[in-house]
Design a protein around this motif. Structure first.
Motif, PDB file in Angstrom:
ATOM      1  N   VAL A 223       0.859  -1.189   0.000  1.00 15.35           N
ATOM      2  CA  VAL A 223       0.000   0.000   0.000  1.00 15.35           C
ATOM      3  C   VAL A 223       0.894   1.237   0.000  1.00 15.35           C
ATOM      4  O   VAL A 223       1.674   1.445   0.935  1.00 15.35           O
ATOM      5  CB  VAL A 223      -0.929   0.031   1.234  1.00 15.35           C
ATOM      6  N   GLY A 224       0.774   2.026  -1.048  1.00 12.11           N
ATOM      7  CA  GLY A 224       1.492   3.297  -1.098  1.00 12.11           C
ATOM      8  C   GLY A 224       0.629   4.386  -0.500  1.00 12.11           C
ATOM      9  O   GLY A 224      -0.574   4.455  -0.769  1.00 12.11           O
ATOM     10  N   VAL A 225       1.219   5.247   0.323  1.00  9.05           N
ATOM     11  CA  VAL A 225       0.447   6.333   0.949  1.00  9.05           C
ATOM     12  C   VAL A 225       1.048   7.675   0.569  1.00  9.05           C
ATOM     13  O   VAL A 225       2.271   7.862   0.594  1.00  9.05           O
ATOM     14  CB  VAL A 225       0.400   6.188   2.492  1.00  9.05           C
ATOM     15  N   GLY A 226       0.210   8.616   0.197  1.00  5.39           N
ATOM     16  CA  GLY A 226       0.680   9.962  -0.120  1.00  5.39           C
ATOM     17  C   GLY A 226       0.479  10.315  -1.584  1.00  5.39           C
ATOM     18  O   GLY A 226       0.398   9.442  -2.448  1.00  5.39           O
ATOM     19  N   ARG A 227       0.416  11.624  -1.839  1.00  9.78           N
ATOM     20  CA  ARG A 227       0.288  12.114  -3.213  1.00  9.78           C
ATOM     21  C   ARG A 227       1.656  12.216  -3.862  1.00  9.78           C
ATOM     22  O   ARG A 227       2.657  12.494  -3.196  1.00  9.78           O
ATOM     23  CB  ARG A 227      -0.376  13.488  -3.226  1.00  9.78           C
ATOM     24  N   LYS A 228       1.678  12.018  -5.145  1.00  7.80           N
ATOM     25  CA  LYS A 228       2.917  12.209  -5.878  1.00  7.80           C
ATOM     26  C   LYS A 228       3.130  13.707  -6.107  1.00  7.80           C
ATOM     27  O   LYS A 228       2.189  14.486  -6.180  1.00  7.80           O
ATOM     28  CB  LYS A 228       2.855  11.480  -7.224  1.00  7.80           C
ATOM     29  N   GLY A 229       4.381  14.090  -6.198  1.00  2.27           N
ATOM     30  CA  GLY A 229       4.685  15.484  -6.432  1.00  2.27           C
ATOM     31  C   GLY A 229       4.931  16.254  -5.152  1.00  2.27           C
ATOM     32  O   GLY A 229       5.289  15.692  -4.113  1.00  2.27           O
ATOM     33  N   LEU A 230       4.714  17.574  -5.200  1.00  2.00           N
ATOM     34  CA  LEU A 230       4.993  18.445  -4.057  1.00  2.00           C
ATOM     35  C   LEU A 230       3.922  18.304  -2.981  1.00  2.00           C
ATOM     36  O   LEU A 230       2.734  18.358  -3.278  1.00  2.00           O
ATOM     37  CB  LEU A 230       5.079  19.901  -4.521  1.00  2.00           C
ATOM     38  N   VAL A 231       4.383  18.128  -1.731  1.00  2.47           N
ATOM     39  CA  VAL A 231       3.467  18.018  -0.590  1.00  2.47           C
ATOM     40  C   VAL A 231       4.003  18.862   0.560  1.00  2.47           C
ATOM     41  O   VAL A 231       5.195  19.190   0.612  1.00  2.47           O
ATOM     42  CB  VAL A 231       3.316  16.553  -0.136  1.00  2.47           C
ATOM     43  N   ASP A 232       3.131  19.227   1.484  1.00  2.00           N
ATOM     44  CA  ASP A 232       3.547  20.001   2.658  1.00  2.00           C
ATOM     45  C   ASP A 232       4.363  19.124   3.591  1.00  2.00           C
ATOM     46  O   ASP A 232       3.960  18.012   3.929  1.00  2.00           O
ATOM     47  CB  ASP A 232       2.319  20.534   3.403  1.00  2.00           C
ATOM     48  N   TYR A 233       5.490  19.669   4.034  1.00  2.00           N
ATOM     49  CA  TYR A 233       6.387  18.918   4.916  1.00  2.00           C
ATOM     50  C   TYR A 233       6.846  19.840   6.047  1.00  2.00           C
ATOM     51  O   TYR A 233       7.287  20.979   5.807  1.00  2.00           O
ATOM     52  CB  TYR A 233       7.605  18.412   4.128  1.00  2.00           C
ATOM     53  N   PRO A 234       6.733  19.401   7.328  1.00  2.00           N
ATOM     54  CA  PRO A 234       7.099  20.271   8.457  1.00  2.00           C
ATOM     55  C   PRO A 234       8.621  20.388   8.598  1.00  2.00           C
ATOM     56  O   PRO A 234       9.341  19.393   8.542  1.00  2.00           O
ATOM     57  CB  PRO A 234       6.491  19.546   9.661  1.00  2.00           C
ATOM     58  N   GLU A 275      -9.386   6.919   1.004  1.00  2.00           N
ATOM     59  CA  GLU A 275      -8.839   5.902   0.103  1.00  2.00           C
ATOM     60  C   GLU A 275      -8.061   4.836   0.878  1.00  2.00           C
ATOM     61  O   GLU A 275      -8.152   3.647   0.564  1.00  2.00           O
ATOM     62  CB  GLU A 275      -7.933   6.564  -0.937  1.00  2.00           C
ATOM     63  N   LEU A 276      -7.322   5.274   1.873  1.00  2.00           N
ATOM     64  CA  LEU A 276      -6.563   4.325   2.689  1.00  2.00           C
ATOM     65  C   LEU A 276      -7.508   3.393   3.446  1.00  2.00           C
ATOM     66  O   LEU A 276      -7.274   2.174   3.536  1.00  2.00           O
ATOM     67  CB  LEU A 276      -5.647   5.072   3.653  1.00  2.00           C
ATOM     68  N   THR A 277      -8.581   3.962   3.973  1.00  2.00           N
ATOM     69  CA  THR A 277      -9.580   3.149   4.673  1.00  2.00           C
ATOM     70  C   THR A 277     -10.207   2.133   3.727  1.00  2.00           C
ATOM     71  O   THR A 277     -10.395   0.963   4.088  1.00  2.00           O
ATOM     72  CB  THR A 277     -10.677   4.050   5.273  1.00  2.00           C
ATOM     73  N   ALA A 278     -10.524   2.570   2.509  1.00  3.73           N
ATOM     74  CA  ALA A 278     -11.134   1.669   1.527  1.00  3.73           C
ATOM     75  C   ALA A 278     -10.187   0.528   1.161  1.00  3.73           C
ATOM     76  O   ALA A 278     -10.613  -0.617   0.990  1.00  3.73           O
ATOM     77  CB  ALA A 278     -11.526   2.454   0.277  1.00  3.73           C
ATOM     78  N   ILE A 279      -8.900   0.827   1.056  1.00  5.64           N
ATOM     79  CA  ILE A 279      -7.908  -0.208   0.731  1.00  5.64           C
ATOM     80  C   ILE A 279      -7.833  -1.238   1.850  1.00  5.64           C
ATOM     81  O   ILE A 279      -7.819  -2.454   1.608  1.00  5.64           O
ATOM     82  CB  ILE A 279      -6.524   0.418   0.465  1.00  5.64           C
ATOM     83  N   MET A 280      -7.793  -0.779   3.085  1.00  5.79           N
ATOM     84  CA  MET A 280      -7.715  -1.696   4.217  1.00  5.79           C
ATOM     85  C   MET A 280      -8.992  -2.529   4.334  1.00  5.79           C
ATOM     86  O   MET A 280      -8.947  -3.710   4.706  1.00  5.79           O
ATOM     87  CB  MET A 280      -7.455  -0.923   5.502  1.00  5.79           C
ATOM     88  N   GLU A 281     -10.131  -1.935   4.011  1.00  5.03           N
ATOM     89  CA  GLU A 281     -11.388  -2.693   4.021  1.00  5.03           C
ATOM     90  C   GLU A 281     -11.377  -3.756   2.933  1.00  5.03           C
ATOM     91  O   GLU A 281     -11.915  -4.857   3.116  1.00  5.03           O
ATOM     92  CB  GLU A 281     -12.580  -1.742   3.846  1.00  5.03           C
ATOM     93  N   TYR A 282     -10.788  -3.431   1.784  1.00  4.63           N
ATOM     94  CA  TYR A 282     -10.664  -4.403   0.701  1.00  4.63           C
ATOM     95  C   TYR A 282      -9.811  -5.593   1.148  1.00  4.63           C
ATOM     96  O   TYR A 282     -10.185  -6.756   0.947  1.00  4.63           O
ATOM     97  CB  TYR A 282     -10.040  -3.733  -0.528  1.00  4.63           C
ATOM     98  N   ILE A 283      -8.680  -5.303   1.781  1.00  2.00           N
ATOM     99  CA  ILE A 283      -7.808  -6.380   2.279  1.00  2.00           C
ATOM    100  C   ILE A 283      -8.535  -7.187   3.339  1.00  2.00           C
ATOM    101  O   ILE A 283      -8.439  -8.424   3.386  1.00  2.00           O
ATOM    102  CB  ILE A 283      -6.499  -5.788   2.837  1.00  2.00           C
ATOM    103  N   ASP A 284      -9.288  -6.495   4.179  1.00  2.00           N
ATOM    104  CA  ASP A 284     -10.041  -7.159   5.243  1.00  2.00           C
ATOM    105  C   ASP A 284     -11.032  -8.165   4.653  1.00  2.00           C
ATOM    106  O   ASP A 284     -11.203  -9.275   5.179  1.00  2.00           O
ATOM    107  CB  ASP A 284     -10.781  -6.103   6.068  1.00  2.00           C
ATOM    108  N   GLU A 285     -11.686  -7.794   3.558  1.00  2.55           N
ATOM    109  CA  GLU A 285     -12.641  -8.687   2.915  1.00  2.55           C
ATOM    110  C   GLU A 285     -11.942  -9.829   2.186  1.00  2.55           C
ATOM    111  O   GLU A 285     -12.434 -10.963   2.164  1.00  2.55           O
ATOM    112  CB  GLU A 285     -13.520  -7.901   1.930  1.00  2.55           C
ATOM    113  N   MET A 286     -10.796  -9.540   1.580  1.00  2.00           N
ATOM    114  CA  MET A 286     -10.065 -10.564   0.831  1.00  2.00           C
ATOM    115  C   MET A 286      -9.509 -11.649   1.746  1.00  2.00           C
ATOM    116  O   MET A 286      -9.428 -12.816   1.365  1.00  2.00           O
ATOM    117  CB  MET A 286      -8.914  -9.922   0.045  1.00  2.00           C
ATOM    118  N   GLU A 287      -9.112 -11.255   2.945  1.00  3.25           N
ATOM    119  CA  GLU A 287      -8.466 -12.192   3.875  1.00  3.25           C
ATOM    120  C   GLU A 287      -9.381 -12.474   5.061  1.00  3.25           C
ATOM    121  O   GLU A 287      -9.147 -12.037   6.171  1.00  3.25           O
ATOM    122  CB  GLU A 287      -7.117 -11.635   4.339  1.00  3.25           C
ATOM    123  N   ARG A 288     -10.449 -13.190   4.784  1.00  2.00           N
ATOM    124  CA  ARG A 288     -11.410 -13.529   5.826  1.00  2.00           C
ATOM    125  C   ARG A 288     -11.205 -14.949   6.319  1.00  2.00           C
ATOM    126  O   ARG A 288     -10.955 -15.862   5.534  1.00  2.00           O
ATOM    127  CB  ARG A 288     -12.837 -13.368   5.304  1.00  2.00           C
TER     128      ARG A 288
END
Length: 329
Positions: A223-234, A275-288
């Protein structure tokens, strides 16, 4: 749950009707009429003790009720469940390198978003052992496979960015997770790999680690997290934390190859919390886990308590008649 094995005995309560009619309509009429000059005094004395004459009737009625209930055989049924079937062993491998501080999952950074969604994933699992690996330029086991989800979620909540790290060792993180799963006897072994960068540290390449996963029959969901390109960084400055735009590269091609090698088809990219939540829910359903749940009951017999109470009431009636009423048996 209270139940009665022989409820047909409840018909015996009808016996109380002729008994009470007999006590109040027959016995009470058998009064001896007295002719006495001080009849008023006698009546006042009798009035004070009129309530006492009902005590034997009350006690005897309660005794009959208790005996009937005992014959009906009351018992408590405690429902139990027997669960059969092996669960799934799951290792969460989470990137904690500095790039995970990027704030494109507002109002939190990438790591905090990943932790929140991972905790929600853990809460929805049942009968599966789950463990946690964190990696930056090195990989560390934070929690081995466990069924104690409360401890795991507590450890997850305390995971933080590795401020001293100078790279991201995706291959090391994946290989460490495989090492934790290789001897597992679970029917399915799964790694959920969460990262936002590309492999630039460590002694093991990601694709080599993917091959190791395949060899031990371990599926990897990258699972890749984050937008490609320029993002805000502290960035810490003399005036406090400031945010500046930085470019963080996510190597989705390598993640796709890891998924392909280990049989999960392709990696998935999440650019926000939904989107991250949806991905984890997909994995949750796949691995029952397929579990067989058989209900059964443990019974606690109560009839002896009713019998004991009935015996005590009969003893009380006997004492009342002999001691209080001074009746001769």
């Amino acid at each position: 749950m209270l139940e009665y094995v022989n409820p047909q005995w409840f018909w015996a309560f009808l016996v109380l009707i002729p008994y009470l009619l007999y006590e109040f309509l027959v016995i009470r009429k058998r009064k001896v009429r007295l002719i006495h000059s001080r009849i008023d005094l006698i009546r006042s004395i009798a009035g004070r003790s009129s309530l006492l004459q009902y005590i034997p009737i009350i006690i005897r009625t309660l005794t009959i009720v208790l005996l009937i209930l005992a014959l009906a055989r009351p018992r408590l049924a405690h429902k139990k469940q027997q669960i059969t079937g092996k669960g799934i062993d799951i290792m969460l491998a989470i990137d904690v390198s500095g790039s995970m501080k990027a704030v494109d999952f507002k109002p939190v950074n990438r790591l905090e978003a990943a932790k929140k969604v991972a905790i929600s994933f853990i809460e929805h699992r049942r009968n599966d052992r789950i463990g946690l690996i964190v990696f930056s330029e090195n990989a560390f086991t934070q929690c081995p496979l466990t069924l104690d989800y409360n401890i795991l979620m507590s450890i997850m909540d305390n995971v933080s960015i590795d401020e001293k790290a100078n790279g991201t060792a995706i291959g090391m993180g994946l290989a460490t997770a495989v090492a934790r799963l290789k001897d597992s006897e679970a029917k399915s072994k799964v790694i959920i790999l969460i990262t936002d960068g590309r492999n630039n540290a460590g002694e093991i390449e990601p694709l080599d680690a993917a091959g190791l996963s395949k060899a031990f029959d371990v599926k990897v969901y990258p699972v890749g997290v984050g937008r490609k390109g320029l993002v805000d960084y502290p960035v810490q400055t003399a005036l406090g934390i400031r945010y500046q735009k930085v470019n963080i590269e996510i190597d989705m091609d390598s993640l796709d190859k890891i998924a392909e090698i280990t049989g999960t088809k392709q990696a998935r990219l999440a650019t926000n919390t939904d989107e991250l939540t949806a991905i984890m829910e997909y994995i949750d359903e796949m691995e029952r886990t397929e579990l067989k749940i058989n209900d059964y009951y443990i019974y606690q017999e109560l009839f002896w308590r009713y019998l004991l109470a009935a015996f005590i009431l009969m003893l009380l009636e006997f004492i009342f008649r002999i001691v209080i009423r001074k009746e001769i048996p």
